[in-house]
Design an enzyme around this catalytic site. Structure first.
Site, mmCIF file in Angstrom:
data_model
loop_
_atom_site.group_PDB
_atom_site.id
_atom_site.type_symbol
_atom_site.label_atom_id
_atom_site.label_comp_id
_atom_site.label_asym_id
_atom_site.label_seq_id
_atom_site.Cartn_x
_atom_site.Cartn_y
_atom_site.Cartn_z
ATOM 1 N N GLY A 15 0.823 -1.214 0.000
ATOM 2 C CA GLY A 15 0.000 0.000 0.000
ATOM 3 C C GLY A 15 0.855 1.261 0.000
ATOM 4 N N ILE A 17 1.293 3.642 2.375
ATOM 5 C CA ILE A 17 2.138 3.845 3.562
ATOM 6 C C ILE A 17 3.319 2.877 3.511
ATOM 7 C CG2 ILE A 17 2.281 3.669 6.083
ATOM 8 C CD1 ILE A 17 -0.601 4.654 6.225
ATOM 9 N N ASP A 160 -0.650 12.497 14.907
ATOM 10 C CA ASP A 160 -1.413 13.599 15.524
ATOM 11 C C ASP A 160 -0.480 14.456 16.387
ATOM 12 O OD1 ASP A 160 -3.932 12.318 14.588
ATOM 13 O OD2 ASP A 160 -3.325 10.793 16.027
ATOM 14 N N HIS A 188 -7.426 7.959 17.913
ATOM 15 C CA HIS A 188 -6.944 8.545 16.647
ATOM 16 C C HIS A 188 -8.168 8.747 15.745
ATOM 17 C CE1 HIS A 188 -4.832 9.468 13.022
ATOM 18 N NE2 HIS A 188 -5.415 8.455 12.395
HETATM 19 P P1 NAD Z 1 -3.592 1.402 1.042
HETATM 20 O O1 NAD Z 1 -4.994 1.050 0.672
HETATM 21 O O2 NAD Z 1 -2.718 2.132 0.080
HETATM 22 O O3 NAD Z 1 -2.809 0.066 1.438
HETATM 23 C C1 NAD Z 1 -3.340 -0.902 2.275
HETATM 24 C C2 NAD Z 1 -2.672 -2.218 1.907
HETATM 25 O O4 NAD Z 1 -3.088 -3.171 2.878
HETATM 26 C C3 NAD Z 1 -3.063 -2.745 0.535
HETATM 27 O O5 NAD Z 1 -1.905 -3.055 -0.204
HETATM 28 C C4 NAD Z 1 -3.856 -4.018 0.863
HETATM 29 O O6 NAD Z 1 -3.696 -5.028 -0.107
HETATM 30 C C5 NAD Z 1 -3.252 -4.391 2.214
HETATM 31 N N1 NAD Z 1 -4.078 -5.266 3.044
HETATM 32 C C6 NAD Z 1 -5.427 -5.265 3.193
HETATM 33 N N2 NAD Z 1 -5.802 -6.256 4.009
HETATM 34 C C7 NAD Z 1 -4.676 -6.883 4.402
HETATM 35 C C8 NAD Z 1 -4.424 -8.000 5.239
HETATM 36 N N3 NAD Z 1 -5.416 -8.677 5.814
HETATM 37 N N4 NAD Z 1 -3.143 -8.383 5.424
HETATM 38 C C9 NAD Z 1 -2.131 -7.730 4.812
HETATM 39 N N5 NAD Z 1 -2.318 -6.682 4.002
HETATM 40 C C10 NAD Z 1 -3.576 -6.259 3.792
HETATM 41 O O7 NAD Z 1 -3.716 2.182 2.437
HETATM 42 P P2 NAD Z 1 -2.635 3.118 3.141
HETATM 43 O O8 NAD Z 1 -2.782 4.481 2.620
HETATM 44 O O9 NAD Z 1 -1.305 2.457 3.104
HETATM 45 O O10 NAD Z 1 -3.219 3.154 4.634
HETATM 46 C C11 NAD Z 1 -3.258 1.986 5.430
HETATM 47 C C12 NAD Z 1 -4.080 2.221 6.675
HETATM 48 O O11 NAD Z 1 -3.470 3.221 7.505
HETATM 49 C C13 NAD Z 1 -5.509 2.738 6.425
HETATM 50 O O12 NAD Z 1 -6.373 2.064 7.319
HETATM 51 C C14 NAD Z 1 -5.421 4.207 6.800
HETATM 52 O O13 NAD Z 1 -6.680 4.718 7.191
HETATM 53 C C15 NAD Z 1 -4.472 4.122 7.965
HETATM 54 N N6 NAD Z 1 -3.832 5.380 8.383
HETATM 55 C C16 NAD Z 1 -3.623 5.557 9.719
HETATM 56 C C17 NAD Z 1 -3.012 6.705 10.183
HETATM 57 C C18 NAD Z 1 -2.762 6.917 11.670
HETATM 58 O O14 NAD Z 1 -2.304 8.025 12.024
HETATM 59 N N7 NAD Z 1 -3.021 5.974 12.572
HETATM 60 C C19 NAD Z 1 -2.615 7.680 9.276
HETATM 61 C C20 NAD Z 1 -2.810 7.468 7.906
HETATM 62 C C21 NAD Z 1 -3.429 6.299 7.463
HETATM 63 C C1 LMR Z 2 -4.888 10.388 9.071
HETATM 64 O O1 LMR Z 2 -4.948 10.787 10.250
HETATM 65 O O2 LMR Z 2 -4.241 10.984 8.192
HETATM 66 C C2 LMR Z 2 -5.642 9.145 8.673
HETATM 67 O O3 LMR Z 2 -5.968 8.394 9.801
HETATM 68 C C3 LMR Z 2 -6.839 9.526 7.893
HETATM 69 C C4 LMR Z 2 -7.596 8.349 7.337
HETATM 70 O O4 LMR Z 2 -8.841 8.341 7.516
HETATM 71 O O5 LMR Z 2 -6.989 7.458 6.739
#
Ligand code: NAD
Ligand code: LMR
Length: 329
Positions: A15, A17, A160, A188
């Site tokens: 993905g 991240i 955050d 969060h």
């Molecule tokens: P993305 O959709 O680009 O990538 C997610 C990846 O996870 C994909 O490649 C998918 O195939 C994989 N995936 C899905 N289910 C899976 C599983 N069971 N096992 C292994 N891999 C699996 O998303 P992203 O932009 O990389 O974001 C990932 C997550 O992080 C999202 O839930 C997003 O909301 C969250 N996020 C959290 C924060 C925070 O501050 N806590 C900040 C930004 C994003």
């Molecule tokens: C963020 O704080 O940037 C993410 O958790 C936002 C989101 O909903 O993926």
């Protein structure tokens, strides 16, 4: 002396991240410039090919610290011997999906991953959950891993925390490096509470320096709490590089310690401190040392802060009750 490589497992490795994270882990930013690492990339079957492409690029960097890369869609293989697990892959909310549907879909990911960690990870495993809803996903994984000490399951609120430091620096004209002891409390989510009442700017109390409660309530808190949505609006995709950077910061601080006189924010299982019900995975001010963290105790919580901490904790309790109702914990 040759050090044994640390096994780092990253889920959702293909993905956005993951793409911003893996190269920094391999170059030594996660654990230290002298710590060799082995990477395990855990994906779903549809993500394996893209993960292989990322692994090819990692090879092409010839990172001296990178001692191996494995790619798998089997959680038992992905977490075998893991010392650090970054749970990034999650089910995003799609159109028409209710909150319950989202929790249930993520339960289908984090429950089996928690069990696989329980059964296969190294004894010193440290887990950071990034995938949203991060705090409750961490709770689900932790509940499925009864043999792992609960405090090893943490959720990311460092993004955050970093966002709040940056906003406070912009408001006051201070350098980000002058800002200490900021706290993110709660979930969060948009209910989180970034607290500057105990923060310091170049040694002076931040709230007194700002001296503007209207800015605090109407600008600072909503800007930090809704920053994720603002990034999605501007970029057309959720934050990735800043989220990866925060994940690096979270684990680096957990492993290597907070600076003297400072603290950080981590989503961790509550021990009941500050009236947060025991067991909820909520963000607290913590200091870290020798790979362990401790909640900063004895902070005076004023009325302004109390109401906001309580509101975010109430949301966490509701999420916990929802996943309990779904049989996920
Ligand atoms: P993305 O959709 O680009 O990538 C997610 C990846 O996870 C994909 O490649 C998918 O195939 C994989 N995936 C899905 N289910 C899976 C599983 N069971 N096992 C292994 N891999 C699996 O998303 P992203 O932009 O990389 O974001 C990932 C997550 O992080 C999202 O839930 C997003 O909301 C969250 N996020 C959290 C924060 C925070 O501050 N806590 C900040 C930004 C994003
Ligand atoms: C963020 O704080 O940037 C993410 O958790 C936002 C989101 O909903 O993926």
């Amino acid at each position: 002396m040759t050090r044994t490589p640390v096994n780092v497992t990253v889920t959702g490795a293909a993905g956005q991240i993951g793409y911003a994270l893996l190269f920094r882990i391999a170059s030594g930013h996660l654990l230290g410039a002298d710590v060799p690492v082995k990477l395990r990339l855990l994906e779903i079957p549809q993500g394996l090919k893209a993960a292989e492409g990322t692994a090819m690029e990692l090879d092409d960097c010839a990172f001296p610290l990178l001692k191996g890369i494995d790619i798998t869609d089997d959680p038992n293989v992905g977490f075998a011997g893991a010392n650090v697990a970054l749970l990034v892959g999650a089910r995003p909310r799609t159109k028409g999906m209710e909150r319950g549907d989202l929790l249930s879909a993520n339960g289908g990911i984090f429950k089996p991953q928690g069990k696989a960690i329980n059964d296969n990870a190294a004894d010193d495993i440290k887990v950071l959950v990034v995938g949203n809803p991060a705090n409750t996903n961490a709770l689900i994984a932790q509940a499925a891993a009864p043999d792992v000490p609960a405090e090893r399951f943490t959720a990311m609120t460092r993004l955050d925390h970093n966002r709040a430091i940056s906003q406070l620096a912009a408001k006051t004209g201070a350098a980000v490096s002058d800002i200490k002891r900021l706290t993110i409390w709660g979930n969060h989510s948009a209910t989180q509470y970034p607290d500057i009442f105990h923060a310091e700017i170049a040694g002076k109390n931040a709230a007194e320096t700002v001296n503007d409660e209207a800015w605090l309530a109407d600008t600072f808190i909503p800007t930090v709490a809704k920053r994720g949505a603002a990034i999605i609006e501007a970029r057309g995709a959720s934050s990735a590089a800043s989220a990866a950077n925060a994940a690096i910061d979270h684990v680096h601080t957990w492993v290597n310690g907070t600076a003297e006189g400072d603290w950080t924010s981590m989503g961790i299982p509550s021990d009941g401190s500050y009236g947060v019900p025991e067991g909820l995975i909520s963000s607290f001010p913590v200091t870290t040392k020798d790979g362990r963290y401790e909640i900063v105790q004895g902070l005076d919580i004023n009325e302004f802060s109390r109401a906001r901490i309580d509101a975010s904790v109430k949301e966490l309790a509701e999420e916990r009750d929802a996943v309990r109702g779904l049989g996920l914990i």
